[in-house]
Scaffold this motif. Structure first.
Motif, short mmCIF file in Angstrom:
data_model
loop_
_atom_site.label_atom_id
_atom_site.label_comp_id
_atom_site.label_asym_id
_atom_site.label_seq_id
_atom_site.Cartn_x
_atom_site.Cartn_y
_atom_site.Cartn_z
N ALA A 69 0.83 -1.21 0.00
CA ALA A 69 0.00 0.00 0.00
C ALA A 69 0.87 1.26 0.00
O ALA A 69 0.56 2.24 -0.69
CB ALA A 69 -0.93 -0.01 1.22
N ILE A 70 1.96 1.22 0.75
CA ILE A 70 2.87 2.38 0.79
C ILE A 70 3.51 2.56 -0.58
O ILE A 70 3.64 3.68 -1.09
CB ILE A 70 3.93 2.19 1.90
N SER A 71 3.90 1.46 -1.23
CA SER A 71 4.47 1.52 -2.57
C SER A 71 3.48 2.14 -3.55
O SER A 71 3.86 2.99 -4.37
CB SER A 71 4.85 0.11 -3.03
N ASN A 79 3.72 -2.92 -6.73
CA ASN A 79 4.77 -3.90 -7.04
C ASN A 79 6.18 -3.48 -6.62
O ASN A 79 7.12 -4.26 -6.77
CB ASN A 79 4.76 -4.20 -8.54
N HIS A 80 6.35 -2.28 -6.12
CA HIS A 80 7.69 -1.81 -5.74
C HIS A 80 7.93 -1.88 -4.24
O HIS A 80 8.83 -1.23 -3.71
CB HIS A 80 7.91 -0.39 -6.26
N TRP A 81 7.13 -2.68 -3.54
CA TRP A 81 7.26 -2.81 -2.08
C TRP A 81 8.65 -3.28 -1.67
O TRP A 81 9.18 -2.87 -0.64
CB TRP A 81 6.20 -3.76 -1.52
N ARG A 82 9.26 -4.13 -2.51
CA ARG A 82 10.58 -4.69 -2.16
C ARG A 82 11.64 -3.59 -2.08
O ARG A 82 12.56 -3.65 -1.26
CB ARG A 82 11.00 -5.76 -3.16
N GLU A 83 11.54 -2.54 -2.90
CA GLU A 83 12.50 -1.44 -2.84
C GLU A 83 12.41 -0.72 -1.50
O GLU A 83 13.42 -0.33 -0.93
CB GLU A 83 12.24 -0.46 -3.99
#
Length: 117
Positions: A69-71, A79-83
């Motif tokens: 959600a923050i991403s 999809n950029h949560w891992r960053e």
């Protein structure tokens, strides 16, 4: 005896090295005898900055938040949560365990406009 290139005696013995056996060395100081030396044993050094990395933002986690959600909020894609997770590895061991009140670093994204996910 050694001969110089012009054939004259150069005055040195058969050994080609100069004789420094009679040379004496010494050292001197302008400090008073018995003067205390500076004590640097407790000196420490470090480098730190309170400035955020270029383009980096921060986010205060609220109840119900997750990295996806923050991403989505910052990058427009979940999809950029891992960053975000990788940028906060110093305080996160598990991407599913974030807590209200934590301040997370939100790294800047490349501005090429592409979203591979």
């Amino acid at each position: 005896m050694n001969r110089s290139p012009d054939g004259s005696d150069d005055g040195r013995s058969g050994n080609d090295r100069p004789d420094f056996s009679a040379v004496a060395g010494s050292s001197a100081s302008t400090a008073a005898p018995g003067a205390d030396r500076a004590d640097f044993s407790k000196v420490q050094s470090s480098v730190s900055s309170t400035a955020a990395r270029s383009g980096e933002q921060s986010y205060l986690v609220e109840k119900g938040d997750n990295l996806s959600a923050i991403s989505k909020k910052f990058y427009g894609s979940a999809n950029h949560w891992r960053e975000i997770f990788e940028a906060n590895r110093d305080q996160l061991d598990n991407p599913d365990l974030i807590h209200p009140g934590q301040t997370l670093r939100i790294p800047a994204r490349d501005s090429d406009g592409s979203d591979p996910a």
